[in-house]
Design an enzyme around this catalytic site. Structure first.
Site, PDB file in Angstrom:
ATOM      1  N   ASP A  41      12.309  -9.014 -18.162  1.00  0.00           N
ATOM      2  CA  ASP A  41      11.509  -9.499 -19.289  1.00  0.00           C
ATOM      3  C   ASP A  41      12.451  -9.865 -20.432  1.00  0.00           C
ATOM      4  O   ASP A  41      13.246  -9.028 -20.883  1.00  0.00           O
ATOM      5  CB  ASP A  41      10.528  -8.427 -19.754  1.00  0.00           C
ATOM      6  CG  ASP A  41       9.417  -8.183 -18.727  1.00  0.00           C
ATOM      7  OD1 ASP A  41       9.423  -8.866 -17.682  1.00  0.00           O
ATOM      8  OD2 ASP A  41       8.578  -7.299 -18.973  1.00  0.00           O
ATOM      9  N   ASP A  49      -3.930  -9.992 -15.907  1.00  0.00           N
ATOM     10  CA  ASP A  49      -3.526  -8.815 -16.678  1.00  0.00           C
ATOM     11  C   ASP A  49      -4.786  -8.189 -17.247  1.00  0.00           C
ATOM     12  O   ASP A  49      -5.495  -8.825 -18.034  1.00  0.00           O
ATOM     13  CB  ASP A  49      -2.572  -9.219 -17.797  1.00  0.00           C
ATOM     14  CG  ASP A  49      -1.392 -10.029 -17.277  1.00  0.00           C
ATOM     15  OD1 ASP A  49      -0.846  -9.651 -16.221  1.00  0.00           O
ATOM     16  OD2 ASP A  49      -1.027 -11.041 -17.900  1.00  0.00           O
TER      17      ASP A  49
END
Length: 240
Positions: A8, A129
């Site tokens: 990330d 998500d």
């Protein structure tokens, strides 16, 4: 089952967030490129890269860094975060990205999703998500009133072949994945499911493999040395 070490990128650094909270991030390296090479040296067959800056802004903020990761690692990488246009998808694929992940745009721009799936087919994945079963968008900053299971059905009708399913409340907590929810998702669709969020132990990975998931994304547990990538790969290598 394929394992995807997670990289990330935020402000040019490799970070891990807790429950998607940008204020609760920990820096694990100044060079995401070096981190990518580390995972490859330990046997990784694929990488999961997220442009966290892009997830907030809708721009490919770390595009050049992602290109360098694709070139230097020479293994398939899937990339998400801020992808909002066909042009961005084409650009990522042109620089060596294997699969582009649509998240917010899959919810907010069905036309884009349809175009992308029709044009790029298996090169497109969708990230679902969820927080308490509801789909979150905009880098997890906003929660919609759309049930994840309902979105899943729509994606199947469109022809999406792979999804990344993340339980936000599990992400970065090192408390194990939401097996119950993942089983519901797996049973509800023929789409290949990649699990994300909370995967912490070798037993977690073994259980996900037994559930016959397509893949699993490993993040914080790798960076905190809670689990060893080489060990995990030994568990999953007999399944492609």
């Amino acid at each position: 089952m394929i394992l995807f070490p997670a990289i990330d990128i935020l402000n040019g650094k490799c970070v891990r967030l807790i429950q998607g909270d940008y204020a609760k991030g920990k820096i694990y390296g100044d060079s995401p490129i070096n981190i990518a090479e580390r995972w490859v040296s330990r046997g990784a067959d694929a990488l999961h890269v997220v442009d966290l800056d892009g997830a907030k802004t809708g721009k490919s903020s770390n595009r050049d860094m992602i290109k360098e990761i694709a070139i230097k690692t020479d293994i398939p990488i899937q990339v998400g975060g801020g992808v909002r246009s066909i042009e961005q998808i084409e650009d990522y694929l042109s620089i060596g990205v294997e699969r582009v992940i649509l998240g917010t745009s899959a919810m907010k721009n069905p036309r884009l999703l349809n175009l992308a799936v029709n044009r790029f087919k298996e090169k497109i994945a969708v990230s679902i998500d969820a927080r308490n079963g509801l789909v979150a968008t905009d880098g997890w900053l906003k929660v919609s009133n759309v049930l994840a299971i309902d979105l899943l059905k729509q994606l199947e009708e469109i022809g999406v072949q792979k999804i990344i399913y993340t339980d936000i409340l599990k992400d970065g907590m090192l408390q194990g994945p939401n097996f119950k929810e993942l089983q519901v998702i797996q049973n509800a669709t023929s789409i290949q499911v990649i699990a994300s969020g909370g995967i912490t132990t070798l037993e977690d990975v073994k259980k996900l493999k037994e559930m016959k998931l397509y893949g699993a994304i490993i993040g914080k547990a790798l960076y905190d040395n809670s689990i060893d990538l080489t060990e995990l790969l030994e568990v999953t290598q007999d399944v492609g």
